[in-house]
Design an enzyme around this catalytic site. Structure first.
Site, mmCIF file in Angstrom:
data_model
loop_
_atom_site.group_PDB
_atom_site.id
_atom_site.type_symbol
_atom_site.label_atom_id
_atom_site.label_comp_id
_atom_site.label_asym_id
_atom_site.label_seq_id
_atom_site.Cartn_x
_atom_site.Cartn_y
_atom_site.Cartn_z
ATOM 1 C CB ALA A 109 -0.896 -0.018 1.226
ATOM 2 N N GLY B 57 0.662 -4.948 1.043
ATOM 3 C CA GLY B 57 -0.532 -5.040 0.203
ATOM 4 C C GLY B 57 -0.281 -5.794 -1.099
ATOM 5 C CD GLU C 34 -2.182 -7.327 3.235
ATOM 6 O OE1 GLU C 34 -1.857 -6.217 2.747
ATOM 7 O OE2 GLU C 34 -2.701 -7.441 4.354
ATOM 8 C CD GLU D 29 1.720 -5.233 5.985
ATOM 9 O OE1 GLU D 29 2.523 -6.153 6.310
ATOM 10 O OE2 GLU D 29 1.038 -5.274 4.953
#
Ligand code: DAK
Length: 259
Positions: free
Chosen positions: A64, A109, A112, A132
């Site tokens: 992200a 992300g 993911e 993260e």
């Protein structure tokens, strides 16, 4: 869509996350384009399998967008997590199979995103991780849930708590990816797999995806009922008649019609 490119190739398509200057990091615009892409592909009956990859040679998706996330409030953080989760869930439940062709960094992300696809194959240069906790947050686009379901819970916890990156060979060993290819051969392998899937009976392929996904969320008795219903749904279709007829007549089946 400028941040996600879509190229149709017969009965399969290749989607490319296209923000290479930021290693394809997922900002709001990329997420919105991804959402639009899913809608376009779902509406196109000609597309029977999808390959998802990242633009450039370095990254699938490096996570992200940290710049965009850095100033979020608690409420905005929750909303951003929901936005990503909703889109990744839409991707995971697309009727057709999605193959992630992981061509480099798949961090946060990005890892993911790959786990929301049906199948993951990667380049020998790929790097995976959930960094993260090193940034002061949790994986927020399904990582705590999908990694623990996909590989062993213990190994998922180790990767998430340590925030350690792993290379392609370790990702293969722990079952995060199905296969590794030399970087230059990855897309050809992904497209060959998509083409093979697209040549099988599409109604049956979609039923298999639904049965596996929905069955994994149910107990075995319910899961077998899900399978029975989807098995039944394939009968009286033109493709089932052609597939079985061709076998009985000892000939090759005609191309499947998705009917
Ligand atoms: N976000 C924004 N920009 C990124 C980025 C990212 N994740 N990753 C790379 N970039 C940008 C860099 O800032 C740089 O931009 P410029 O400086 O050129 O403008 C450009 O991409 C090239 O990156 P580098 O210069 O750093 O390239 P290197 O080869 O030196 O390093 C790297 C590559 C992948 C090791 C490094 O870029 C890196 O460590 N990137 C960050 C990787 C990372 O930590 N990813 C995880 C992000 S966190 C949640 C929702 C979602 C999430 C969590 C919670 N909720 C709301 C609850 C998800 C979180 C994440 O994904």
């Amino acid at each position: 869509m400028t941040n996600v490119l879509l190229e149709k190739k017969g009965h399969y398509a290749v989607a490319t996350i296209n923000r290479p200057k930021a290693l394809n990091a997922l900002n709001s615009q990329v997420l919105e384009d991804l959402d639009e892409l899913i809608g376009l592909v779902n509406a196109d009956e000609e597309i029977r399998a999808l390959v998802l990859t990242g633009a450039g040679e370095k990254a699938f998706v490096a996570g992200a967008d940290i710049g965009e996330m850095s100033t979020l409030t608690k409420a905005e953080g929750e909303a951003f997590g929901k936005k990503g989760n909703d889109i990744f869930r839409k991707l995971e439940t697309m009727p057709i199979p999605v193959i992630a062709a992981i061509n480099g960094f798949a961090l946060g992300g990005g890892c993911e995103l790959s786990m929301s696809c049906d199948i993951r194959i990667c380049a020998d240069t790929a790097v995976f991780g959930q960094p993260e906790v090193g940034l002061g947050i949790t994986p927020g686009f399904g990582g705590t849930q999908r990694l623990a379901r996909l590989i062993s819970p213990g190994m998922a916890k180790q990767l998430i708590y340590t925030a350690r990156n792993i290379k392609a060979d370790e990702a293969l060993r722990i079952g995060l990816v199905n296969a590794i290819y030399p970087a230059a051969e990855l897309m050809a392998a992904a497209e060959k797999m998509a083409d093979t899937i697209a040549k099988n009976a599409p109604i049956a392929v979609r039923a298999c995806k639904k049965a596996i996904n929905e069955g994994l969320d149910a107990d075995m008795d319910e899961a077998l009922v899900i399978e029975e219903k989807l098995f039944g749904s394939c009968f009286e279709t033109a493709d089932q008649a052609e597939g079985m007829g061709a076998f009985l007549e000892k000939r090759k089946h005609e191309p499947y019609q998705n009917k």
